[in-house]
Design a protein around this motif. Structure first.
Motif, PDB file in Angstrom:
ATOM      1  N   SER A 293       0.788  -1.173  -0.080  1.00  0.00           N
ATOM      2  CA  SER A 293       0.003   0.028   0.019  1.00  0.00           C
ATOM      3  C   SER A 293       0.787   1.170   0.101  1.00  0.00           C
ATOM      4  O   SER A 293       2.017   1.310   0.795  1.00  0.00           O
ATOM      5  CB  SER A 293      -0.972  -0.073   1.152  1.00  0.00           C
ATOM      6  N   TYR A 294       0.559   2.477  -0.673  1.00  0.00           N
ATOM      7  CA  TYR A 294       1.373   3.483  -0.766  1.00  0.00           C
ATOM      8  C   TYR A 294       0.659   4.682  -1.185  1.00  0.00           C
ATOM      9  O   TYR A 294      -0.618   4.550  -1.733  1.00  0.00           O
ATOM     10  CB  TYR A 294       2.620   3.073  -2.042  1.00  0.00           C
ATOM     11  N   LEU A 295       1.140   5.817  -1.020  1.00  0.00           N
ATOM     12  CA  LEU A 295       0.777   7.142  -1.470  1.00  0.00           C
ATOM     13  C   LEU A 295       1.881   7.770  -2.356  1.00  0.00           C
ATOM     14  O   LEU A 295       2.954   7.815  -1.586  1.00  0.00           O
ATOM     15  CB  LEU A 295       0.379   8.214  -0.266  1.00  0.00           C
ATOM     16  N   MET A 296       1.456   8.079  -3.512  1.00  0.00           N
ATOM     17  CA  MET A 296       2.582   8.636  -4.331  1.00  0.00           C
ATOM     18  C   MET A 296       1.926  10.069  -4.975  1.00  0.00           C
ATOM     19  O   MET A 296       0.895  10.257  -5.324  1.00  0.00           O
ATOM     20  CB  MET A 296       2.872   7.727  -5.458  1.00  0.00           C
ATOM     21  N   MET A 297       2.946  10.901  -5.037  1.00  0.00           N
ATOM     22  CA  MET A 297       2.857  12.190  -5.592  1.00  0.00           C
ATOM     23  C   MET A 297       4.180  12.628  -6.490  1.00  0.00           C
ATOM     24  O   MET A 297       5.101  12.407  -6.100  1.00  0.00           O
ATOM     25  CB  MET A 297       2.370  13.363  -4.667  1.00  0.00           C
ATOM     26  N   SER A 298       3.831  13.019  -7.804  1.00  0.00           N
ATOM     27  CA  SER A 298       4.781  13.329  -8.521  1.00  0.00           C
ATOM     28  C   SER A 298       4.358  14.888  -9.351  1.00  0.00           C
ATOM     29  O   SER A 298       3.235  15.142  -9.555  1.00  0.00           O
ATOM     30  CB  SER A 298       5.163  12.366  -9.598  1.00  0.00           C
ATOM     31  N   TYR A 299       5.338  15.441  -9.778  1.00  0.00           N
ATOM     32  CA  TYR A 299       5.356  16.732 -10.435  1.00  0.00           C
ATOM     33  C   TYR A 299       6.305  16.815 -11.449  1.00  0.00           C
ATOM     34  O   TYR A 299       7.503  16.679 -11.357  1.00  0.00           O
ATOM     35  CB  TYR A 299       5.135  18.119  -9.533  1.00  0.00           C
ATOM     36  N   GLN A 300       5.848  17.287 -12.684  1.00  0.00           N
ATOM     37  CA  GLN A 300       6.841  17.591 -13.853  1.00  0.00           C
ATOM     38  C   GLN A 300       6.648  18.928 -14.427  1.00  0.00           C
ATOM     39  O   GLN A 300       5.567  19.182 -14.768  1.00  0.00           O
ATOM     40  CB  GLN A 300       6.771  16.467 -14.711  1.00  0.00           C
ATOM     41  N   TYR A 301       7.804  19.587 -14.671  1.00  0.00           N
ATOM     42  CA  TYR A 301       7.561  21.179 -15.169  1.00  0.00           C
ATOM     43  C   TYR A 301       8.298  20.952 -16.615  1.00  0.00           C
ATOM     44  O   TYR A 301       9.300  20.267 -16.834  1.00  0.00           O
ATOM     45  CB  TYR A 301       8.291  22.002 -14.449  1.00  0.00           C
ATOM     46  N   LYS A 302       7.380  21.321 -17.449  1.00  0.00           N
ATOM     47  CA  LYS A 302       7.935  21.535 -18.912  1.00  0.00           C
ATOM     48  C   LYS A 302       8.347  22.886 -19.396  1.00  0.00           C
ATOM     49  O   LYS A 302       7.576  23.699 -19.464  1.00  0.00           O
ATOM     50  CB  LYS A 302       6.903  20.784 -20.031  1.00  0.00           C
ATOM     51  N   PHE A 303       9.742  22.924 -19.738  1.00  0.00           N
ATOM     52  CA  PHE A 303      10.172  24.230 -20.348  1.00  0.00           C
ATOM     53  C   PHE A 303       9.889  24.514 -21.924  1.00  0.00           C
ATOM     54  O   PHE A 303       9.791  23.361 -22.506  1.00  0.00           O
ATOM     55  CB  PHE A 303      11.656  24.237 -20.122  1.00  0.00           C
ATOM     56  N   GLN A 304       9.404  25.621 -22.126  1.00  0.00           N
ATOM     57  CA  GLN A 304       9.020  25.923 -23.592  1.00  0.00           C
ATOM     58  C   GLN A 304      10.255  26.181 -24.484  1.00  0.00           C
ATOM     59  O   GLN A 304      10.356  27.196 -24.958  1.00  0.00           O
ATOM     60  CB  GLN A 304       7.897  27.068 -23.526  1.00  0.00           C
ATOM     61  N   ASP A 305      10.954  25.333 -24.564  1.00  0.00           N
ATOM     62  CA  ASP A 305      12.321  25.498 -25.283  1.00  0.00           C
ATOM     63  C   ASP A 305      12.336  24.335 -26.535  1.00  0.00           C
ATOM     64  O   ASP A 305      11.495  23.623 -26.477  1.00  0.00           O
ATOM     65  CB  ASP A 305      13.488  25.460 -24.568  1.00  0.00           C
ATOM     66  N   GLU A 306      13.384  24.729 -27.525  1.00  0.00           N
ATOM     67  CA  GLU A 306      13.460  23.565 -28.469  1.00  0.00           C
ATOM     68  C   GLU A 306      13.796  22.432 -28.204  1.00  0.00           C
ATOM     69  O   GLU A 306      13.348  21.484 -28.846  1.00  0.00           O
ATOM     70  CB  GLU A 306      14.366  24.265 -29.383  1.00  0.00           C
ATOM     71  N   ASP A 307      14.697  22.345 -27.092  1.00  0.00           N
ATOM     72  CA  ASP A 307      14.900  20.845 -26.581  1.00  0.00           C
ATOM     73  C   ASP A 307      14.122  20.259 -25.731  1.00  0.00           C
ATOM     74  O   ASP A 307      14.406  19.003 -25.447  1.00  0.00           O
ATOM     75  CB  ASP A 307      16.412  20.905 -25.876  1.00  0.00           C
TER      76      ASP A 307
END
Length: 527
Positions: A293-307
């Motif tokens: 049993s677990y609790l999970m939280m994740s966050y990802q930020y996306k830069f608006q660049d060519e790469d």
């Protein structure tokens, strides 16, 4: 073009001088700057571009011969730029047929949609979890011991049977500390309607035994869908049935809610919320089950660049302990993405995970650094990959800047400029026409070797030159260059171990020939 398109009024046997005169006349006639009316100017731009494209083809002897034989469809075939320039219609027809076969092979490969994963686990705990007294007693104990302790390889392909039926074949091999196993699965999927599909799965392995499963997907409403799955695993301990049910719903334009129930060897109930926007990705999940049993939280930020740079972080806590992960990923080429993640947990320790995704292939390199929570391991796992990436990125920038300065210097004195260069196995023999060329682009590395308008290579394999590598081990290789010197373009084909000196001719037998035709059509596809 010519008599195939009366608009240009060019005779099929027109000379280069007649072609150039007609091109200049039509450019003056259709130049957009000569028309003030917006509608006429737009039409003139289209005609001007068509005239320019026609001249690019007809001014190049090989492109002109291809057009004479096959028309416009012959020019659309990819691959003309990496084969020897042919002179007779018979040789050009043979090249066209071979390139057509290669294109059909690529189309078949795209239809089969091959996907694969290669994972190589590295045990590097000796770097941090070593005890000095033990190493003093062992010969050579001062050097840490690093080993590969696990590997996993998986591959899958798809084969369309009909417009609604698709067969999928997948297999995998795994090994861990000397013990391994494998399995193979075959799945047949049928699309029953625009709202759903169903599939049957058959599998076999050397550990768990035969597997039979069934899966159904159905869109209940435009905002909600349901997936149901059941299976029977025949193992030496008996039959092990399993079942799962998942429903999902669009909570808003960017948010999905999931609810999943599993019954079987690992029974559980899981609920999660996923929000994906242009700049971020957020996941919150809760699982209640046996044994985990677990609790999970994740966050990802996306830069608006060519790469397409992304930074991410997550935390997961449960009966097994707590794991914190953070990392970043970046697009390093048109089809490649490189990612690095640091995993810090109790009792898992510290692990550095490197992932390279190339088209449909994924390469994973998890490096386990320590079983303990050591600040030094966390520091090196975080800073090490960052410093390596920055050093390589800086080296690439320096090379690009060096090439730019060299080209500017050579252009100012009309010296030696490498327009295009390829290294590898070229298809030149009619008896092996079915084989595919295996070459790499080495334009930038060669331009860096130009000194005082000269390029000099000694009698040694060119695979050892800076920026080169062997694209076809064990095969006969050559170096093919297209360069400009004193405003005239030349083409050179040199054997792998043959000495090369350009632009001046010397005692070596390298084949060099001037090219007075247009250059852009030759390099459009390869670039």
């Amino acid at each position: 073009m010519r008599n195939k398109n009366k608009k240009y009024e060019i005779d099929i046997n027109a000379t280069q001088d007649e072609l150039k005169a007609s091109y200049r006349r039509l450019c003056m006639l259709y130049h957009p700057d000569k028309h003030r009316d917006p509608e006429l100017k737009s039409q003139a731009e289209q005609l001007f571009n068509q005239v320019h494209q026609a001249y690019e083809v007809l001014s190049d002897p090989q492109s002109r011969a291809i057009y004479d034989i096959f028309g416009k469809k012959g020019l659309e075939v990819e691959g003309w730029e990496i084969v020897e320039r042919k002179r007779t219609p018979v040789e050009i027809r043979e090249e066209y047929e071979r390139l057509q076969r290669e294109r059909e092979e690529r189309r078949l490969q795209q239809r089969t949609n091959p996907k694969g994963t290669i994972s190589v686990g590295v045990d590097a705990t000796d770097l941090f979890d070593r005890y000095d007294e033990d190493f003093e007693e062992m010969p050579g104990g001062g050097f840490p011991h690093i080993e590969i302790n696990r590997m996993h390889i998986s591959q899958s392909i798809e084969a369309p049977l009909t417009n609604s039926d698709t067969a999928m074949l997948s297999g995998s091999l795994s090994t861990h500390n000397g013990n391994g196993g494998g399995n193979i699965n075959m799945t047949v999927r049928r699309v029953t309607s625009a709202k759903g599909w169903g599939e049957l799965e058959f599998g076999a392995g050397d550990i768990l035994g035969p597997l039979f499963g069934m899966k159904v997907f159905r869109n209940l409403t435009p905002r909600c869908f349901l997936t149901a799955q059941c299976g029977m695993q025949f193992s030496p301990r008996g039959v092990r049935p399993s079942c799962s049910l998942m429903t999902a719903r669009h909570l808003d334009q960017n948010t999905m809610g999931y609810l999943q129930w599993r019954w079987g060897p690992h029974s559980s109930m899981t609920t999660s919320v996923v929000r994906d926007t242009k700049t971020s990705h957020f996941t919150l999940a809760l699982q209640l089950g046996v044994p985990h049993s677990y609790l999970m939280m994740s966050y990802q930020y996306k830069f608006q660049d060519e790469d397409q740079t992304k930074v991410k972080g997550s935390i997961k806590t449960g009966w097994f302990g707590t794991v914190v992960e953070y990392g970043a990923e970046r697009k390093i080429s048109r089809h490649s993405v490189l990612a690095a993640t640091v995993s810090v947990g109790v009792p898992q320790g510290v692990t550095l995970k490197i992932r390279l995704a190339r088209a449909n292939q994924t390469y994973l390199f998890p490096v386990h650094l320590t079983d303990q929570l050591l600040p030094s391991a966390v520091f090196y796992a975080t800073v090490g990959p960052l410093l390596v990436y920055m050093a390589i990125h800086r080296l690439v920038l320096l090379m690009q800047e060096s090439v730019r300065r060299i080209i500017e210097g050579e252009e100012s004195k009309m010296g030696l400029i490498i327009l295009n260069a390829w290294y590898g196995k070229f298809v030149t023999d009619n008896s092996v026409r079915q084989e595919r060329a295996q070459v790499i682009d080495v334009t930038v590395p060669l331009q860096c070797l130009v000194k005082d308008s000269k390029l000099i290579l000694t009698e040694a394999s060119k695979a050892g030159l800076p920026g080169f590598y062997d694209p076809c081990v064990g095969e006969d290789k050559s170096l093919k260059l297209l360069y400009q010197f004193r405003g005239v373009m030349h083409q050179v084909l040199s054997a792998d171990t043959e000495a090369l000196r350009i632009p001046k001719q010397c005692k070596y037998t390298t084949t060099t020939q001037p090219l007075y035709n247009h250059y852009s059509t030759l390099t459009t596809t390869i670039s």
